[in-house]
Design a protein around this motif. Structure first.
Motif, PDB file in Angstrom:
ATOM      1  N   ASP A 198       0.860  -1.191   0.000  1.00  0.00           N
ATOM      2  CA  ASP A 198       0.000   0.000   0.000  1.00  0.00           C
ATOM      3  C   ASP A 198       0.890   1.234   0.000  1.00  0.00           C
ATOM      4  O   ASP A 198       1.715   1.421   0.900  1.00  0.00           O
ATOM      5  CB  ASP A 198      -0.902  -0.008   1.232  1.00  0.00           C
ATOM      6  CG  ASP A 198      -2.033   1.005   1.128  1.00  0.00           C
ATOM      7  OD1 ASP A 198      -1.788   2.125   0.630  1.00  0.00           O
ATOM      8  OD2 ASP A 198      -3.153   0.689   1.538  1.00  0.00           O
ATOM      9  N   ILE A 199       0.752   2.080  -1.023  1.00  0.00           N
ATOM     10  CA  ILE A 199       1.531   3.319  -1.129  1.00  0.00           C
ATOM     11  C   ILE A 199       0.565   4.497  -1.185  1.00  0.00           C
ATOM     12  O   ILE A 199      -0.375   4.498  -1.995  1.00  0.00           O
ATOM     13  CB  ILE A 199       2.419   3.312  -2.387  1.00  0.00           C
ATOM     14  CG1 ILE A 199       3.321   2.071  -2.384  1.00  0.00           C
ATOM     15  CG2 ILE A 199       3.267   4.578  -2.465  1.00  0.00           C
ATOM     16  CD1 ILE A 199       4.068   1.863  -3.687  1.00  0.00           C
ATOM     17  N   PHE A 200       0.799   5.479  -0.325  1.00  0.00           N
ATOM     18  CA  PHE A 200      -0.140   6.594  -0.197  1.00  0.00           C
ATOM     19  C   PHE A 200       0.621   7.918  -0.201  1.00  0.00           C
ATOM     20  O   PHE A 200       1.591   8.095   0.542  1.00  0.00           O
ATOM     21  CB  PHE A 200      -0.938   6.444   1.093  1.00  0.00           C
ATOM     22  CG  PHE A 200      -1.916   7.555   1.352  1.00  0.00           C
ATOM     23  CD1 PHE A 200      -3.069   7.672   0.603  1.00  0.00           C
ATOM     24  CD2 PHE A 200      -1.671   8.486   2.357  1.00  0.00           C
ATOM     25  CE1 PHE A 200      -3.986   8.687   0.857  1.00  0.00           C
ATOM     26  CE2 PHE A 200      -2.565   9.506   2.610  1.00  0.00           C
ATOM     27  CZ  PHE A 200      -3.723   9.608   1.850  1.00  0.00           C
ATOM     28  N   PHE A 201       0.171   8.871  -1.060  1.00  0.00           N
ATOM     29  CA  PHE A 201       0.744  10.214  -1.132  1.00  0.00           C
ATOM     30  C   PHE A 201      -0.338  11.227  -0.775  1.00  0.00           C
ATOM     31  O   PHE A 201      -1.498  11.082  -1.177  1.00  0.00           O
ATOM     32  CB  PHE A 201       1.257  10.533  -2.542  1.00  0.00           C
ATOM     33  CG  PHE A 201       2.436   9.716  -2.972  1.00  0.00           C
ATOM     34  CD1 PHE A 201       3.733  10.187  -2.790  1.00  0.00           C
ATOM     35  CD2 PHE A 201       2.260   8.475  -3.571  1.00  0.00           C
ATOM     36  CE1 PHE A 201       4.818   9.435  -3.202  1.00  0.00           C
ATOM     37  CE2 PHE A 201       3.339   7.714  -3.983  1.00  0.00           C
ATOM     38  CZ  PHE A 201       4.626   8.200  -3.793  1.00  0.00           C
ATOM     39  N   ARG A 202       0.071  12.270  -0.051  1.00  0.00           N
ATOM     40  CA  ARG A 202      -0.847  13.382   0.225  1.00  0.00           C
ATOM     41  C   ARG A 202      -0.104  14.693   0.030  1.00  0.00           C
ATOM     42  O   ARG A 202       1.000  14.887   0.574  1.00  0.00           O
ATOM     43  CB  ARG A 202      -1.405  13.307   1.644  1.00  0.00           C
ATOM     44  CG  ARG A 202      -2.205  14.563   2.041  1.00  0.00           C
ATOM     45  CD  ARG A 202      -2.808  14.414   3.419  1.00  0.00           C
ATOM     46  NE  ARG A 202      -3.874  13.429   3.402  1.00  0.00           N
ATOM     47  CZ  ARG A 202      -4.393  12.896   4.504  1.00  0.00           C
ATOM     48  NH1 ARG A 202      -3.900  13.231   5.691  1.00  0.00           N
ATOM     49  NH2 ARG A 202      -5.374  12.017   4.421  1.00  0.00           N
ATOM     50  N   LYS A 203      -0.704  15.605  -0.731  1.00  0.00           N
ATOM     51  CA  LYS A 203      -0.104  16.904  -1.027  1.00  0.00           C
ATOM     52  C   LYS A 203      -1.104  17.998  -0.685  1.00  0.00           C
ATOM     53  O   LYS A 203      -2.255  17.956  -1.125  1.00  0.00           O
ATOM     54  CB  LYS A 203       0.270  16.989  -2.512  1.00  0.00           C
ATOM     55  CG  LYS A 203       0.744  18.353  -2.984  1.00  0.00           C
ATOM     56  CD  LYS A 203       2.121  18.691  -2.434  1.00  0.00           C
ATOM     57  CE  LYS A 203       2.643  20.005  -3.035  1.00  0.00           C
ATOM     58  NZ  LYS A 203       3.981  20.355  -2.512  1.00  0.00           N
ATOM     59  N   THR A 204      -0.658  18.971   0.102  1.00  0.00           N
ATOM     60  CA  THR A 204      -1.507  20.111   0.462  1.00  0.00           C
ATOM     61  C   THR A 204      -0.974  21.365  -0.220  1.00  0.00           C
ATOM     62  O   THR A 204       0.221  21.673  -0.114  1.00  0.00           O
ATOM     63  CB  THR A 204      -1.529  20.313   1.982  1.00  0.00           C
ATOM     64  OG1 THR A 204      -2.028  19.121   2.608  1.00  0.00           O
ATOM     65  CG2 THR A 204      -2.433  21.482   2.356  1.00  0.00           C
ATOM     66  N   LEU A 205      -1.855  22.079  -0.916  1.00  0.00           N
ATOM     67  CA  LEU A 205      -1.473  23.300  -1.621  1.00  0.00           C
ATOM     68  C   LEU A 205      -2.581  24.319  -1.446  1.00  0.00           C
ATOM     69  O   LEU A 205      -3.705  24.119  -1.920  1.00  0.00           O
ATOM     70  CB  LEU A 205      -1.239  23.008  -3.106  1.00  0.00           C
ATOM     71  CG  LEU A 205      -0.718  24.177  -3.948  1.00  0.00           C
ATOM     72  CD1 LEU A 205       0.659  24.617  -3.452  1.00  0.00           C
ATOM     73  CD2 LEU A 205      -0.654  23.782  -5.424  1.00  0.00           C
ATOM     74  N   HIS A 206      -2.266  25.392  -0.744  1.00  0.00           N
ATOM     75  CA  HIS A 206      -3.249  26.426  -0.425  1.00  0.00           C
ATOM     76  C   HIS A 206      -4.446  25.787   0.277  1.00  0.00           C
ATOM     77  O   HIS A 206      -4.268  25.130   1.299  1.00  0.00           O
ATOM     78  CB  HIS A 206      -3.652  27.188  -1.684  1.00  0.00           C
ATOM     79  CG  HIS A 206      -2.493  27.886  -2.339  1.00  0.00           C
ATOM     80  ND1 HIS A 206      -1.857  28.956  -1.765  1.00  0.00           N
ATOM     81  CD2 HIS A 206      -1.855  27.643  -3.518  1.00  0.00           C
ATOM     82  CE1 HIS A 206      -0.860  29.361  -2.543  1.00  0.00           C
ATOM     83  NE2 HIS A 206      -0.837  28.575  -3.619  1.00  0.00           N
ATOM     84  N   CYS A 207      -5.643  25.921  -0.272  1.00  0.00           N
ATOM     85  CA  CYS A 207      -6.829  25.376   0.389  1.00  0.00           C
ATOM     86  C   CYS A 207      -7.207  24.004  -0.152  1.00  0.00           C
ATOM     87  O   CYS A 207      -8.243  23.450   0.201  1.00  0.00           O
ATOM     88  CB  CYS A 207      -8.012  26.329   0.258  1.00  0.00           C
ATOM     89  SG  CYS A 207      -8.532  26.615  -1.457  1.00  0.00           S
TER      90      CYS A 207
END
Length: 356
Positions: free
Chosen positions: A301-310
Motif C-alpha cells: 500500500d503506497i499513499f501520497f498526500r499533497k496540500t497546496l493552499h486550500c
C-alpha cells in the motif's frame, strides 16, 4: 433513554467493592405502512425496557524481594484478584415489534453470571546513574465466567493476555484461549484446560524529527486566507505542518496457531509501516504485509498526500492484493465533500472502503 449508577466502596482499606445498576427504556411509534399490514402489526406506541444489576470486588496483594545484585535493587509482584456477579431478568415485551424495527431493548431469558479474574504485574527497581529507576517488566491477566442459568457448558473459555514494554522500542503482546472441557465432550477438566489458540505480536518502532527535505525552520503563516478553516484559525496550517514533521517506522511480527490434530493450523506474518514527509507539504506512507509461511507479499500500500493552499490531493496505489488498484482525489481541505476523484480497482471494492 438509559440510566446507570455505581457506588465504589472500600472495606478494611484493602477490599474494593463496586455495586452497579443500569436501566434502559425505549419508546417507538409504529405507523401504518404496507409492511406493517403484511406483518399484521397494529399502529401504536410500543414500550420496551430492561435492567441489570451486579457487583464486583477486588484487592491488591504485594510481594517484594531485594536481591541487590548486578544493579537489580528489588523485584515486586502485584496480584489483583477480582470477582463479579451480574443479573439480568427476563423482560421480553413486544418481541415482534423489536424484531420488525431492529430497535428496542429486552431480554428473552434470565441471565446470572459469575466472573473471576486475576492480574499479575511484575516490576523491578534498578540502579540508573546516581539514582534509581522503576520498570514495569510485564503484566499477565486471566479471566473466565460461569453462567448459572445454563444446563451444560456453564464455564466460558479461559482467556489470558500478556504484555511487556521492558525492551526499548519493542512492544510484546500475546494472548491464549483455553477450554475447560475435553474437546468434543461436556466432560469438565478444570485443572488441566485445553489450549485452543495462541497469538503473539512483537512490534519494533522508530521515529525521527527530520527526514530528507524537512524544513529546519518553523513554518510561516501564509499571507491571506485561502479557506474557511484559515479564516476561523489562521494558525491551523502551521500547526498541522509542524505536527507531521519527521518520520515514523514500525516492524511487526505476528504468529498464531489454533486447534489440534487435523484441525491444527498456524501462520506468521511480517508487517512494515513507514511514514515520512517528502517535502513540508507532501507526506508519504508505505506498508507491506508479508506471509512468512506461504512466502509471498499479501498486500502493498503506497499513499501520497499533497496540500497546496486550500486544496488537498491524495493518491493511493495498491499493486498487490484482492483490492489492488489505485485511487486519486482532490478536495477542498476545509470541506472534504467538495471533491473530484477517480479510481480503478479489481476485486469486490475492498480497496475503496479501506482507503476512503
Amino acid at each position: 433513554y438509559s440510566f446507570g449508577a455505581n457506588m465504589p466502596l472500600t472495606f478494611f482499606k484493602y477490599i474494593k467493592l463496586n455495586p452497579s445498576f443500569s436501566y434502559r427504556e425505549n419508546w417507538q411509534y409504529l405507523f401504518e405502512t404496507d409492511q406493517t399490514i403484511r406483518q399484521g402489526l397494529e399502529p401504536d406506541l410500543y414500550r420496551s425496557h430492561s435492567y441489570s444489576a451486579g457487583a464486583s470486588a477486588s484487592t491488591d496483594i504485594y510481594g517484594t524481594v531485594y536481591p541487590n545484585l548486578f544493579g537489580l535493587l528489588g523485584l515486586r509482584q502485584v496480584i489483583t484478584p477480582s470477582f463479579g456477579y451480574s443479573y439480568v431478568p427476563k423482560i421480553d415485551r413486544n418481541p415482534e415489534i423489536r424484531a420488525f424495527t431492529g430497535k428496542g431493548t429486552g431480554s428473552a431469558g434470565r441471565a446470572q453470571l459469575l466472573t473471576v479474574g486475576i492480574t499479575q504485574l511484575y516490576q523491578a527497581k534498578v540502579k540508573h546513574g546516581d539514582g534509581e529507576l522503576n520498570l514495569d517488566l510485564f503484566s499477565l491477566g486471566s479471566n473466565f465466567s460461569y453462567d448459572m442459568e445454563r444446563d451444560s457448558f456453564n464455564f466460558s473459555d479461559l482467556n489470558t493476555t500478556i504484555q511487556s514494554n521492558v525492551l526499548p522500542k519493542i512492544n510484546l503482546t500475546g494472548d491464549m484461549r483455553h477450554s475447560f472441557y475435553i474437546p468434543g465432550t461436556s466432560e469438565l477438566r478444570f485443572w488441566n484446560p485445553y489450549l485452543e489458540s495462541f497469538n503473539l505480536t512483537a512490534t519494533f518502532s522508530l521515529r525521527g524529527d527530520r527526514f530528507l527535505f524537512d524544513d529546519v525552520t518553523e513554518p510561516r503563516l501564509r499571507q491571506g486566507a485561502d479557506s474557511a478553516a484559515q479564516l476561523e484559525n489562521p494558525t491551523l496550517d502551521a500547526q498541522q505542518t509542524s505536527k507531521t514533521k519527521g518520520w515514523n517506522a514500525s516492524f511487526s511480527y505476528r504468529y498464531n496457531e489454533s486447534g489440534r490434530g487435523s484441525a491444527f493450523s498456524k501462520s506468521s506474518f511480517l508487517q512494515l509501516n513507514l511514514t515520512f514527509n517528502l517535502t513540508p507539504t507532501t507526506s508519504v506512507s508505505y506498508s507491506q504485509y508479508y506471509d512468512i509461511g506461504r512466502g509471498y507479499t499479501v498486500r502493498n500500500d503506497i499513499f501520497f498526500r499533497k496540500t497546496l493552499h486550500c486544496w488537498t490531493g491524495e493518491f493511493r496505489w495498491v499493486p498487490i492484493g484482492s483490492g489492488r488498484g489505485y485511487e486519486f482525489r482532490i478536495f477542498v481541505t476545509a470541506i472534504p465533500a467538495i471533491k473530484v476523484d477517480n479510481s480503478s480497482t479489481t476485486g469486490s471494492g475492498t480497496f475503496i472502503q479501506r482507503g476512503f
